[in-house]
Enzyme design. Structure first.
Site, PDB file in Angstrom:
ATOM      1  N   LYS A 200      26.417  74.016  15.517  1.00 17.14           N
ATOM      2  CA  LYS A 200      26.281  73.947  16.970  1.00 17.14           C
ATOM      3  C   LYS A 200      26.428  72.490  17.391  1.00 17.14           C
ATOM      4  O   LYS A 200      25.717  71.613  16.902  1.00 17.14           O
ATOM      5  CB  LYS A 200      24.920  74.484  17.396  1.00 17.14           C
ATOM      6  N   ARG A 210      22.541  75.928  31.082  1.00 19.54           N
ATOM      7  CA  ARG A 210      21.265  75.249  31.361  1.00 19.54           C
ATOM      8  C   ARG A 210      20.827  75.513  32.804  1.00 19.54           C
ATOM      9  O   ARG A 210      19.637  75.590  33.084  1.00 19.54           O
ATOM     10  CB  ARG A 210      21.387  73.754  31.036  1.00 19.54           C
ATOM     11  N   LYS A 223      21.007  66.011  23.424  1.00 13.89           N
ATOM     12  CA  LYS A 223      20.486  66.705  22.239  1.00 13.89           C
ATOM     13  C   LYS A 223      21.178  66.213  20.968  1.00 13.89           C
ATOM     14  O   LYS A 223      21.253  66.917  19.974  1.00 13.89           O
ATOM     15  CB  LYS A 223      20.664  68.223  22.426  1.00 13.89           C
ATOM     16  N   GLU A 239      26.397  72.253   6.943  1.00 14.27           N
ATOM     17  CA  GLU A 239      25.394  73.019   7.705  1.00 14.27           C
ATOM     18  C   GLU A 239      25.455  74.500   7.347  1.00 14.27           C
ATOM     19  O   GLU A 239      24.436  75.154   7.134  1.00 14.27           O
ATOM     20  CB  GLU A 239      25.627  72.853   9.219  1.00 14.27           C
ATOM     21  N   LYS A 254      29.712  77.109  17.586  1.00 14.01           N
ATOM     22  CA  LYS A 254      29.480  77.016  19.021  1.00 14.01           C
ATOM     23  C   LYS A 254      29.696  75.589  19.505  1.00 14.01           C
ATOM     24  O   LYS A 254      29.182  74.675  18.870  1.00 14.01           O
ATOM     25  CB  LYS A 254      28.027  77.434  19.286  1.00 14.01           C
ATOM     26  N   SER A 280      29.154  79.023  28.081  1.00 13.12           N
ATOM     27  CA  SER A 280      29.166  79.103  29.540  1.00 13.12           C
ATOM     28  C   SER A 280      30.268  78.252  30.169  1.00 13.12           C
ATOM     29  O   SER A 280      30.934  78.688  31.110  1.00 13.12           O
ATOM     30  CB  SER A 280      27.800  78.694  30.084  1.00 13.12           C
ATOM     31  N   TYR A 319      30.438  85.887  27.842  1.00 16.21           N
ATOM     32  CA  TYR A 319      29.966  86.416  29.127  1.00 16.21           C
ATOM     33  C   TYR A 319      30.977  87.389  29.724  1.00 16.21           C
ATOM     34  O   TYR A 319      30.660  88.119  30.659  1.00 16.21           O
ATOM     35  CB  TYR A 319      29.665  85.259  30.096  1.00 16.21           C
TER      36      TYR A 319
HETATM   37  C1  PBG Z   1      19.562  76.771  23.625  1.00 14.11           C
HETATM   38  C2  PBG Z   1      20.923  77.293  23.824  1.00 14.11           C
HETATM   39  C3  PBG Z   1      21.968  76.711  24.550  1.00 14.11           C
HETATM   40  C4  PBG Z   1      23.009  77.644  24.568  1.00 14.11           C
HETATM   41  C5  PBG Z   1      22.598  78.753  23.818  1.00 14.11           C
HETATM   42  N1  PBG Z   1      21.303  78.515  23.343  1.00 14.11           N
HETATM   43  C6  PBG Z   1      22.039  75.442  25.321  1.00 14.11           C
HETATM   44  C7  PBG Z   1      21.757  74.164  24.703  1.00 14.11           C
HETATM   45  O1  PBG Z   1      21.741  74.015  23.477  1.00 14.11           O
HETATM   46  O2  PBG Z   1      21.525  73.234  25.466  1.00 14.11           O
HETATM   47  C8  PBG Z   1      24.314  77.450  25.289  1.00 14.11           C
HETATM   48  C9  PBG Z   1      25.040  78.690  25.666  1.00 14.11           C
HETATM   49  C10 PBG Z   1      26.104  78.517  26.685  1.00 14.11           C
HETATM   50  O3  PBG Z   1      26.419  77.400  27.148  1.00 14.11           O
HETATM   51  O4  PBG Z   1      26.675  79.543  27.062  1.00 14.11           O
HETATM   52  N2  PBG Z   1      19.175  76.240  22.469  1.00 14.11           N
END
Ligand code: PBG
Length: 330
Positions: A200, A210, A223, A239, A254, A280, A319
């Site tokens: 990720k 968010r 992050k 990982e 992701k 998203s 989505y």
């Molecule tokens: C939270 C999480 C996130 C997403 C899925 N789980 C956001 C982040 O890490 O800030 C993102 C999903 C998306 O953008 O559709 N840990």
């Protein structure tokens, strides 16, 4: 003869029946996982402004969404809670509440649909912390690993007890898959799967999400001390290797399309079930292009999903899942 004109690759493309016959991969509704946002309230559908066409649903309406997914042939849902501000705290303790939004949504779906659909639940503290980070923070704001893992274990057990089928840790702490697996085994949840968000990235494509879970305004900084550097691929393989060794049943990459090389390399290197999260920001880009009159939604959606299958993915979190499943016709 292995050259032109004896070889003409356009020969097999000349008609629809032949293209169908030679197609290498196919997307079906069974490849899709549909993320759903849950919110407090009654009889509520709250549209997410930054994700046109996506809403947050109150618990009493979430089962109806799950039933639409079942009818369309979608095998699994991914749930995300928009926790009320007053239930967010420094330590994200709401994640451990057996009656939190997530657990109530799991139960509502499982009561209504049973095993007709799998429920995947995100494990990370960001929907519950007042600072928007995925874990516990020290005085400097650094997300502390081992203490966070302990809470994530509790969060996972809480979700499993409510009926979650797949625990999906999205926090990127070290060692969390082993800790969660051990706890699930000990609690008797031997068939609860772990799909780890193994690779990720610290991505700019999570913005609308968010917004949807309400952590946008809370998050200070970024992050990057736990999510991966977008420049790294070798590290993604490490990982994945670790998460598999720790007991992950499947792994996720992701975001999706910008990281298709990672999905491909993971599949080639390990031959395990790989899922991609078309996040998203990727959804929002397609919808923005459609709104601008610059693209055909149906074709774009199906083409991107096909790309994930071609790269070797077993499935895609998107989505657009319900829309795509209906296009594909269950
Ligand atoms: C939270 C999480 C996130 C997403 C899925 N789980 C956001 C982040 O890490 O800030 C993102 C999903 C998306 O953008 O559709 N840990």
């Amino acid at each position: 003869m292995t050259s032109y004109p004896h070889v003409r690759l356009r020969r097999t493309r000349a008609s629809a029946w032949s293209r169908a016959l030679h197609r290498e991969v196919e997307v079906t509704p069974a490849d899709l996982i549909w993320p759903l946002f849950v919110t407090e309230g009654h009889d509520l559908e709250a549209p997410v402004t930054s994700l046109p066409g996506v809403s947050r649903w109150s618990v009493d309406r979430i089962a109806a969404q799950a039933k639409l997914a079942v009818a369309a042939g979608i095998p699994a849902l991914a749930l995300f809670p928009n926790t009320q501000p007053e239930r967010r705290s420094h330590d994200g303790g709401e994640a451990l509440n057996p009656d939190n939004l997530m657990c109530r949504a799991i139960r509502a779906i499982k009561d209504a649909c049973g095993n007709d659909i799998g429920v995947l639940t995100d494990v990370a503290l960001d929907p519950y912390t007042s600072h928007g980070q995925d874990g516990l923070i020290d005085e400097e704001g650094y997300v502390v690993n081992d203490e966070t893992v302990e809470v994530l274990v509790g969060q996972s057990l809480n979700q499993a007890a409510a009926g979650a089928d797949i625990i999906a840790p999205s926090d990127m702490m070290d060692g969390r898959v082993a800790a969660i697996r051990a706890a699930l085994e000990e609690a008797g949840h031997i068939n609860v799967q772990i799909m780890s968000y193994a690779a990720k990235y610290a991505s700019a494509f999570y913005g609308p999400f968010r917004d949807a879970v309400g952590s946008h305004g809370l998050l200070k900084g970024d992050k990057k001390t736990y999510q991966m550097d977008p420049a790294n691929a070798e590290e993604a393989l490490r990982e994945v290797e670790l998460d598999l060794a720790e007991g992950a049943d499947s792994v996720m990459v992701k975001p999706g399309l910008p990281y298709l090389d990672i999905a491909y390399r993971v599949k080639q290197a390990f031959g395990v079930p790989v899922f991609a999260y078309q996040v998203s920001g990727e959804y929002a880009m397609i919808e923005a292009a459609v709104a601008a009159g610059a693209a055909d939604r149906d074709k774009m959606v199906l083409e991107t999903l096909t790309a994930f299958k071609r790269a070797g993915c077993s499935g895609v979190l998107t989505y657009h899942a319900l829309h795509a499943a209906r296009l594909l016709g269950a």
